[in-house]
Design a protein around this motif. Structure first.
Motif, PDB file in Angstrom:
ATOM      1  N   ILE A   1       0.881  -1.325  -0.117  1.00 53.32           N
ATOM      2  CA  ILE A   1       0.051  -0.298   0.250  1.00 53.32           C
ATOM      3  C   ILE A   1       0.844   1.292   0.146  1.00 53.32           C
ATOM      4  CG2 ILE A   1      -2.056   1.419   1.255  1.00 53.32           C
ATOM      5  CD1 ILE A   1      -2.871  -1.389   2.378  1.00 53.32           C
ATOM      6  N   SER A   2       1.795   1.072   1.117  1.00 56.05           N
ATOM      7  CA  SER A   2       2.859   2.452   0.736  1.00 56.05           C
ATOM      8  C   SER A   2       3.984   2.655  -0.314  1.00 56.05           C
ATOM      9  CB  SER A   2       3.485   2.684   2.158  1.00 56.05           C
ATOM     10  OG  SER A   2       3.860   3.528   2.820  1.00 56.05           O
ATOM     11  N   ARG A   3       4.347   1.565  -1.237  1.00 56.77           N
ATOM     12  CA  ARG A   3       4.875   1.925  -1.912  1.00 56.77           C
ATOM     13  C   ARG A   3       4.269   2.646  -2.778  1.00 56.77           C
ATOM     14  NH1 ARG A   3       9.666  -2.915  -2.643  1.00 56.77           N
ATOM     15  NH2 ARG A   3       7.932  -4.343  -2.739  1.00 56.77           N
ATOM     16  N   SER A   4       2.727   2.206  -3.365  1.00 60.91           N
ATOM     17  CA  SER A   4       1.904   2.471  -4.454  1.00 60.91           C
ATOM     18  C   SER A   4       1.567   4.099  -3.554  1.00 60.91           C
ATOM     19  CB  SER A   4       0.833   1.485  -4.060  1.00 60.91           C
ATOM     20  OG  SER A   4       0.881  -0.279  -4.667  1.00 60.91           O
ATOM     21  N   PHE A   5       0.435   4.168  -2.720  1.00 60.99           N
ATOM     22  CA  PHE A   5       0.234   5.535  -2.840  1.00 60.99           C
ATOM     23  C   PHE A   5       1.250   6.402  -1.493  1.00 60.99           C
ATOM     24  CE2 PHE A   5      -3.387   1.818  -2.971  1.00 60.99           C
ATOM     25  CZ  PHE A   5      -3.549   2.865  -4.509  1.00 60.99           C
TER      26      PHE A   5
ATOM     27  N   GLU B   1       7.881   6.158   7.176  1.00 62.71           N
ATOM     28  CA  GLU B   1       7.993   6.684   8.949  1.00 62.71           C
ATOM     29  C   GLU B   1       7.431   5.169   8.928  1.00 62.71           C
ATOM     30  OE1 GLU B   1       6.846  10.560   9.918  1.00 62.71           O
ATOM     31  OE2 GLU B   1       4.913  10.034   9.097  1.00 62.71           O
ATOM     32  N   VAL B   2       6.295   4.487   7.636  1.00 68.89           N
ATOM     33  CA  VAL B   2       5.829   3.800   7.494  1.00 68.89           C
ATOM     34  C   VAL B   2       6.551   2.351   7.238  1.00 68.89           C
ATOM     35  CG1 VAL B   2       4.093   1.645   6.041  1.00 68.89           C
ATOM     36  CG2 VAL B   2       3.724   4.135   6.337  1.00 68.89           C
ATOM     37  N   MET B   3       7.315   2.372   6.631  1.00 67.87           N
ATOM     38  CA  MET B   3       8.584   1.429   6.516  1.00 67.87           C
ATOM     39  C   MET B   3       9.477   0.956   7.705  1.00 67.87           C
ATOM     40  SD  MET B   3       8.702   0.583   3.699  1.00 67.87           S
ATOM     41  CE  MET B   3       7.045   0.840   2.406  1.00 67.87           C
ATOM     42  N   GLN B   4       9.458   2.397   8.422  1.00 72.21           N
ATOM     43  CA  GLN B   4       9.800   2.337   9.877  1.00 72.21           C
ATOM     44  C   GLN B   4       9.318   1.485  10.664  1.00 72.21           C
ATOM     45  OE1 GLN B   4      13.252   3.190  11.042  1.00 72.21           O
ATOM     46  NE2 GLN B   4      13.062   1.487  12.756  1.00 72.21           N
TER      47      GLN B   4
ATOM     48  N   LEU C   1      12.331 -10.964   7.634  1.00 69.94           N
ATOM     49  CA  LEU C   1      13.719 -10.405   7.578  1.00 69.94           C
ATOM     50  C   LEU C   1      13.586  -9.758   6.134  1.00 69.94           C
ATOM     51  CD1 LEU C   1      16.366 -13.369   9.323  1.00 69.94           C
ATOM     52  CD2 LEU C   1      15.879 -11.218  10.161  1.00 69.94           C
ATOM     53  N   SER C   2      12.732 -10.666   5.223  1.00 81.20           N
ATOM     54  CA  SER C   2      12.677 -10.219   3.990  1.00 81.20           C
ATOM     55  C   SER C   2      11.779  -9.031   4.158  1.00 81.20           C
ATOM     56  CB  SER C   2      12.326 -11.425   3.075  1.00 81.20           C
ATOM     57  OG  SER C   2      12.731 -12.915   3.456  1.00 81.20           O
ATOM     58  N   VAL C   3      10.951  -9.088   4.674  1.00 81.54           N
ATOM     59  CA  VAL C   3       9.935  -8.235   4.376  1.00 81.54           C
ATOM     60  C   VAL C   3      10.824  -6.468   4.807  1.00 81.54           C
ATOM     61  CG1 VAL C   3       8.166  -6.822   5.280  1.00 81.54           C
ATOM     62  CG2 VAL C   3       7.505  -9.206   4.940  1.00 81.54           C
ATOM     63  N   GLU C   4      11.737  -6.939   6.287  1.00 72.33           N
ATOM     64  CA  GLU C   4      12.504  -5.885   6.852  1.00 72.33           C
ATOM     65  C   GLU C   4      13.666  -5.690   6.110  1.00 72.33           C
ATOM     66  OE1 GLU C   4      15.811  -5.844  10.046  1.00 72.33           O
ATOM     67  OE2 GLU C   4      14.826  -7.130  10.267  1.00 72.33           O
ATOM     68  N   ALA C   5      14.241  -6.266   5.343  1.00 71.77           N
ATOM     69  CA  ALA C   5      15.385  -6.537   3.832  1.00 71.77           C
ATOM     70  C   ALA C   5      14.137  -4.879   3.164  1.00 71.77           C
ATOM     71  CB  ALA C   5      15.801  -7.310   3.597  1.00 71.77           C
ATOM     72  N   ILE C   6      13.570  -5.484   2.373  1.00 73.52           N
ATOM     73  CA  ILE C   6      12.574  -4.585   1.426  1.00 73.52           C
ATOM     74  C   ILE C   6      12.578  -3.594   2.032  1.00 73.52           C
ATOM     75  CG2 ILE C   6      11.218  -4.617  -0.123  1.00 73.52           C
ATOM     76  CD1 ILE C   6      10.772  -7.890   0.201  1.00 73.52           C
ATOM     77  N   ALA C   7      11.587  -3.197   3.218  1.00 77.46           N
ATOM     78  CA  ALA C   7      11.098  -1.907   3.766  1.00 77.46           C
ATOM     79  C   ALA C   7      13.135  -1.474   4.387  1.00 77.46           C
ATOM     80  CB  ALA C   7      11.132  -1.816   4.965  1.00 77.46           C
ATOM     81  N   GLN C   8      13.972  -1.782   4.632  1.00 78.73           N
ATOM     82  CA  GLN C   8      14.407  -0.978   4.946  1.00 78.73           C
ATOM     83  C   GLN C   8      15.608  -0.987   3.412  1.00 78.73           C
ATOM     84  OE1 GLN C   8      15.883  -0.219   7.522  1.00 78.73           O
ATOM     85  NE2 GLN C   8      16.410  -1.755   8.899  1.00 78.73           N
ATOM     86  N   LEU C   9      15.552  -1.166   2.423  1.00 79.92           N
ATOM     87  CA  LEU C   9      16.347  -1.268   1.211  1.00 79.92           C
ATOM     88  C   LEU C   9      15.657   0.321   1.136  1.00 79.92           C
ATOM     89  CD1 LEU C   9      18.087  -1.941  -1.129  1.00 79.92           C
ATOM     90  CD2 LEU C   9      15.919  -2.999  -2.773  1.00 79.92           C
ATOM     91  N   GLU C  10      14.305   0.449   0.766  1.00 78.73           N
ATOM     92  CA  GLU C  10      13.326   1.592   0.315  1.00 78.73           C
ATOM     93  C   GLU C  10      13.354   2.491   1.182  1.00 78.73           C
ATOM     94  OE1 GLU C  10      11.059   2.691  -1.902  1.00 78.73           O
ATOM     95  OE2 GLU C  10      10.493   0.175  -2.383  1.00 78.73           O
ATOM     96  N   LEU C  11      14.633   2.522   3.022  1.00 81.75           N
ATOM     97  CA  LEU C  11      14.417   3.587   3.728  1.00 81.75           C
ATOM     98  C   LEU C  11      15.838   4.309   3.226  1.00 81.75           C
ATOM     99  CD1 LEU C  11      13.211   2.102   7.145  1.00 81.75           C
ATOM    100  CD2 LEU C  11      12.774   3.886   6.175  1.00 81.75           C
ATOM    101  N   LYS C  12      16.802   3.690   2.375  1.00 78.88           N
ATOM    102  CA  LYS C  12      18.012   3.126   1.534  1.00 78.88           C
ATOM    103  C   LYS C  12      19.308   3.059   3.003  1.00 78.88           C
ATOM    104  CE  LYS C  12      17.470   6.329  -2.132  1.00 78.88           C
ATOM    105  NZ  LYS C  12      17.651   7.279  -2.677  1.00 78.88           N
TER     106      LYS C  12
END
Length: 506
Positions: free
Chosen positions: A148-152, A176-179, A213-224
């Motif tokens: 949702i957040s990557r889309s909107f 903030e959503v990624m964190q 851990l995979s979901v976390e890694a994707i979120a961390q990637l979005e946060l750079k």
């Protein structure tokens, strides 16, 4: 056991379908529930997985069509979908609304399940088991929030089963959503099993520590936050729980179901029978509109979601074989279009309108190519089943993505364990029949992600946006600018939620 579980999912989902369609606010249960029954609690968990698998066919294409790896496939029918591909967003278009509504609907149902799990704890069920089930629901909830957040962009993160909660929540920015997702995964990791999904006897294909851990890694990637990416991917790699499948072609077909490579997949089944109950996804959306299947009577598809010529030429230039054959179904018209470019007069023999399994992809008006990753050969259909892709699973996260995120993090300055960036990239290249690289650069990692993960969940689009490579997304007449990163809030939702309308006006 897998078939038994899927049948249970089907029974639970069918039995609860009317309830699931109604969000749980103000609902009363007339039947007394035995909260001392571990079996009853397990049924709630099965319902959680059933809900994730019940994805609307429109959800994934809508979040995934904007990259330069894939085109919408045809004008006219579902013009709003074509417009999304061209970065022209209509906030009244039903598919955009469905992404919001369907993923948030799942989140509220996951929250309802979490509330139910707590009642089992209160009734005396093992707290460690309750914690595990809650953790699994929270991982899936975070996966939905990610979409949702990557889309909107700026959205809400509800934690109860009450839709009215949305009226009182503050909006969170994408960062903030990624964190929030990172924090959620840190909270639940200790409660999750480490068993490979295919080896789980309680719920085959279920979530484990490495899914979190995979979901976390994707979120961390979005946060750079590349060190955060490397920490998560290093733990996955060092666990030796996953490995790349040997056969890339079969990975996306029946033999690839619950593969050693798959970290999260949506599970479907015909239960080994040619008639009767089945749980399936509508893969026809991706399929060729006109084919002569090797198995007579197998249904064709709708002709949407077309691999781009840009992607195909990129793969040809690299000397790709199995990954190109797997990713693209060719028509004669499409082959002729490629050959119009004088750089490609002679194409490899596998570039043919006949797949290795004998299905002939005939010309059709909507598109020149179809997605091979969403294709199930007609010879793999269970006799008696005719629906396009029937019995095929839908992979959401696989180990190859983890390796390439790991490589990206390391070349971006992070430190990690388990593999070097060269080793991670070369493991994937070796399966593709390509030679080793030394001292890989960020551009080389991104090229490998393009080749490996094209047409999967919008990964290419999000990579290019994150790295500011807007020129890559401005292709074949499209013009991408920073203001096109997010789709608009759906009109139906902004009309219902004042906070969204206020955000639009700011």
């Amino acid at each position: 056991m897998i078939v038994t579980l899927l049948f249970a999912i089907g029974v639970v989902f069918t039995a609860c379908h009317d309830d699931l369609d109604e969000l749980p606010e103000n609902r009363t249960f007339v039947e007394e529930i035995d909260y001392t029954s571990e079996s009853n609690m397990y049924d709630v968990l099965v319902g959680v997985y059933a809900e994730l698998a019940s994805r609307g066919w429109e959800d994934i294409p809508t979040v995934a069509v904007r990259g330069d790896d894939v085109n919408h496939g045809g004008e006219g029918d579902q013009q709003g979908f074509a417009d999304i591909d061209d970065f022209k967003y209509d906030n009244g278009f039903w598919m955009i609304n469905s992404v919001w509504k369907n993923f948030y609907g799942d989140i509220f149902k996951f929250n309802a399940a979490i509330e139910e799990f707590e009642k089992y704890r209160e009734a005396g069920i093992s707290s460690s088991l309750v914690d595990q089930y809650i953790a699994e629901a929270k991982v899936l909830r975070s996966f939905c929030l990610l979409q949702i957040s990557r889309s909107f962009g700026t959205i809400m993160t509800p934690e109860t089963s009450q839709p009215s909660e949305l009226y009182g929540l503050e909006l969170k920015t994408k960062a903030e959503v990624m964190q929030y997702i990172v924090d959620q995964m840190a909270e639940v990791k200790a409660s999750l099993v480490r068993t490979h999904p295919a080896d789980r006897t309680d719920i085959p294909g279920g979530v484990n520590l490495y899914t979190a851990l995979s979901v976390e890694a994707i979120a961390q990637l979005e946060l750079k936050n590349y060190q955060g990416v490397a920490d998560a991917t290093s733990e996955i790699i060092s666990s030796n729980t996953y490995q790349l499948a040997d056969d890339f072609y079969q990975l996306f077909k029946t033999p690839g179901k619950l593969s050693s490579e798959n970290i999260l997949e949506l599970q479907y089944s015909d239960f080994g029978e040619g008639t009767g109950d089945r749980i399936g996804h509508l893969f026809a959306f991706y399929g060729s509109q006109n084919w002569t299947p090797a198995v007579e009577g197998a249904s064709s598809g709708w002709g949407f979601y077309e691999p781009s010529i840009k992607f195909i030429k990129f793969m040809l230039d690299r000397g790709e074989t199995v990954r190109l054959e797997t990713s693209v179904l060719f028509t004669d018209r499409g082959i002729a279009e490629i050959q119009k470019d004088g750089e490609y007069p002679n194409l490899p023999s596998f570039v043919s309108n006949t797949t290795r399994d004998g299905d002939v992809i005939n010309d059709y008006a909507r598109a020149m190519f179809a997605s091979g990753k969403h294709y199930l050969p007609s010879v793999q259909l269970i006799p008696g089943r005719t629906s396009y892709g029937s019995n095929k699973n839908y992979t959401a996260i696989r180990y190859a993505e983890i390796l390439l995120m790991h490589a990206e993090a390391l070349v971006s300055g992070a430190t990690g364990t388990g593999m070097s960036a060269d080793q991670a990239v070369n493991a994937i290249r070796a399966r593709a029949g390509l030679g080793n690289l030394s001292g890989v650069s960020l551009d080389q990692v991104m090229d490998e992600k393009f080749a490996e993960l094209a047409m999967e969940w919008g990964i290419r689009f999000y990579d290019m946006v994150r790295l500011g490579k807007y020129d890559e997304l401005s292709y074949e007449g499209r013009s991408f600018t920073e203001d096109k990163v997010f789709m608009p809030y759906p009109l139906e939702q902004s009309d219902a939620l004042p906070i969204l309308k206020d955000a639009i006006q700011e």
